[in-house]
Design a protein around this motif. Sequence first.
Motif, mmCIF file in Angstrom:
data_model
loop_
_atom_site.group_PDB
_atom_site.id
_atom_site.type_symbol
_atom_site.label_atom_id
_atom_site.label_comp_id
_atom_site.label_asym_id
_atom_site.label_seq_id
_atom_site.Cartn_x
_atom_site.Cartn_y
_atom_site.Cartn_z
ATOM 1 N N SER A 1 0.829 -1.211 0.000
ATOM 2 C CA SER A 1 0.000 0.000 0.000
ATOM 3 C C SER A 1 0.858 1.254 0.000
ATOM 4 C CB SER A 1 -0.929 -0.002 1.221
ATOM 5 O OG SER A 1 -1.815 -1.100 1.172
ATOM 6 N N ARG A 2 1.951 1.238 0.754
ATOM 7 C CA ARG A 2 2.835 2.405 0.798
ATOM 8 C C ARG A 2 3.666 2.536 -0.466
ATOM 9 N NH1 ARG A 2 3.937 0.181 5.862
ATOM 10 N NH2 ARG A 2 5.995 -0.445 5.074
ATOM 11 N N ALA A 3 4.133 1.409 -0.988
ATOM 12 C CA ALA A 3 5.017 1.444 -2.156
ATOM 13 C C ALA A 3 4.269 1.819 -3.426
ATOM 14 C CB ALA A 3 5.706 0.090 -2.329
ATOM 15 N N PHE A 4 3.018 1.403 -3.527
ATOM 16 C CA PHE A 4 2.236 1.667 -4.737
ATOM 17 C C PHE A 4 0.888 2.276 -4.351
ATOM 18 C CE2 PHE A 4 4.766 -2.240 -5.369
ATOM 19 C CZ PHE A 4 5.688 -1.748 -6.283
ATOM 20 N N PRO A 5 0.890 3.540 -3.946
ATOM 21 C CA PRO A 5 -0.356 4.183 -3.516
ATOM 22 C C PRO A 5 -1.336 4.323 -4.676
ATOM 23 C CG PRO A 5 1.393 5.798 -3.709
ATOM 24 C CD PRO A 5 2.034 4.453 -3.891
ATOM 25 N N MET A 6 -2.602 4.144 -4.357
ATOM 26 C CA MET A 6 -3.649 4.248 -5.364
ATOM 27 C C MET A 6 -4.470 5.506 -5.116
ATOM 28 S SD MET A 6 -4.792 0.223 -5.379
ATOM 29 C CE MET A 6 -6.233 0.553 -6.370
ATOM 30 N N THR A 7 -4.777 6.215 -6.181
ATOM 31 C CA THR A 7 -5.603 7.418 -6.107
ATOM 32 C C THR A 7 -6.780 7.279 -7.056
ATOM 33 O OG1 THR A 7 -4.356 8.562 -7.838
ATOM 34 C CG2 THR A 7 -3.548 8.795 -5.566
ATOM 35 N N LYS A 8 -7.688 8.240 -6.990
ATOM 36 C CA LYS A 8 -8.843 8.198 -7.874
ATOM 37 C C LYS A 8 -8.441 8.330 -9.334
ATOM 38 C CE LYS A 8 -12.146 10.012 -4.488
ATOM 39 N NZ LYS A 8 -13.115 11.100 -4.177
ATOM 40 N N THR A 9 -7.374 9.064 -9.594
ATOM 41 C CA THR A 9 -6.923 9.265 -10.974
ATOM 42 C C THR A 9 -5.922 8.216 -11.435
ATOM 43 O OG1 THR A 9 -5.189 10.775 -10.183
ATOM 44 C CG2 THR A 9 -7.307 11.749 -10.810
ATOM 45 N N SER A 10 -5.332 7.514 -10.481
ATOM 46 C CA SER A 10 -4.335 6.495 -10.821
ATOM 47 C C SER A 10 -4.534 5.302 -9.903
ATOM 48 C CB SER A 10 -2.915 7.051 -10.679
ATOM 49 O OG SER A 10 -1.961 6.041 -10.962
ATOM 50 N N ALA A 11 -5.259 4.311 -10.395
ATOM 51 C CA ALA A 11 -5.564 3.137 -9.582
ATOM 52 C C ALA A 11 -5.153 1.836 -10.264
ATOM 53 C CB ALA A 11 -7.051 3.097 -9.248
ATOM 54 N N PHE A 12 -5.364 1.738 -11.567
ATOM 55 C CA PHE A 12 -5.121 0.465 -12.248
ATOM 56 C C PHE A 12 -3.646 0.079 -12.245
ATOM 57 C CE2 PHE A 12 -4.183 -1.976 -16.109
ATOM 58 C CZ PHE A 12 -5.006 -3.078 -15.892
#
Length: 239
Positions: free
Chosen positions: A117-128
């Motif tokens: 989760s920390r290494a690859f944070p997901m956002t509304k604009t960048s999730a996939f």
Amino acid sequence: MAIIARLVSRFNAYYDERPLLTMMVTNAVLGGIADTVAQSITSVRERALRKPGGIAKDDNVAIEIHELDRKNPWNEHDLIPDSIHLPPPFDFERLTRFMAYGFAMAPLQYKWFSFLSRAFPMTKTSAFVPAMKRVAFDQLIFAPFGIGCFFTVMTVAEGGGRRAVAHKLRDMYIPTLKANFMVWPAVQIINFRLMPVQFQLPFVSTIGIAWTAYLSLTNASDEVEQPKTAPYSPNIRLQ
């Protein structure tokens, strides 16, 4: 739905207070459910395949007819099948090992999911893209380690030594890893893409119930023909 909502609310409350302990207990409980399902399915299958032919002991009509033949009396051995024809009894020691393994592995899995989760944070604009990176890291790094760890720990817990561990890894590691790659990437895409972090470990543990049952049935297919000590099916998630 109200019951589910209440359970989710209670789980979130426990998670907020003691996240690691909550994960450990949840993993242990789901591991016990997984092994119970696997043992039950195996028992039902073996009972069907090993059902002895001939007259059952509760078949009173057939017994009375047979008793008319004085030269060939009915004996108890004919009435009660050998133990080899019966399904194995429920293995509570195995259940305990499964639950203990799930309980002990939960901290490592919890730390691993937190790292992803920390290494690859997901956002509304960048999730996939972050989700796919999490899946790739999980399957290429943690899955091979977790499978090897499972078979090693379980074999040692059963009393096996270095040679038994080597044989188990030789026979089970590659087929299990291949099966893992067929199932878990899709599961983890859903997990990392949709599940909040506190539900990620319970989610894979719940899916692992079916995974454990599948592997148990696969392993049991050879045991029916040649009874032997049942090899362990991977725990709720092997990883």
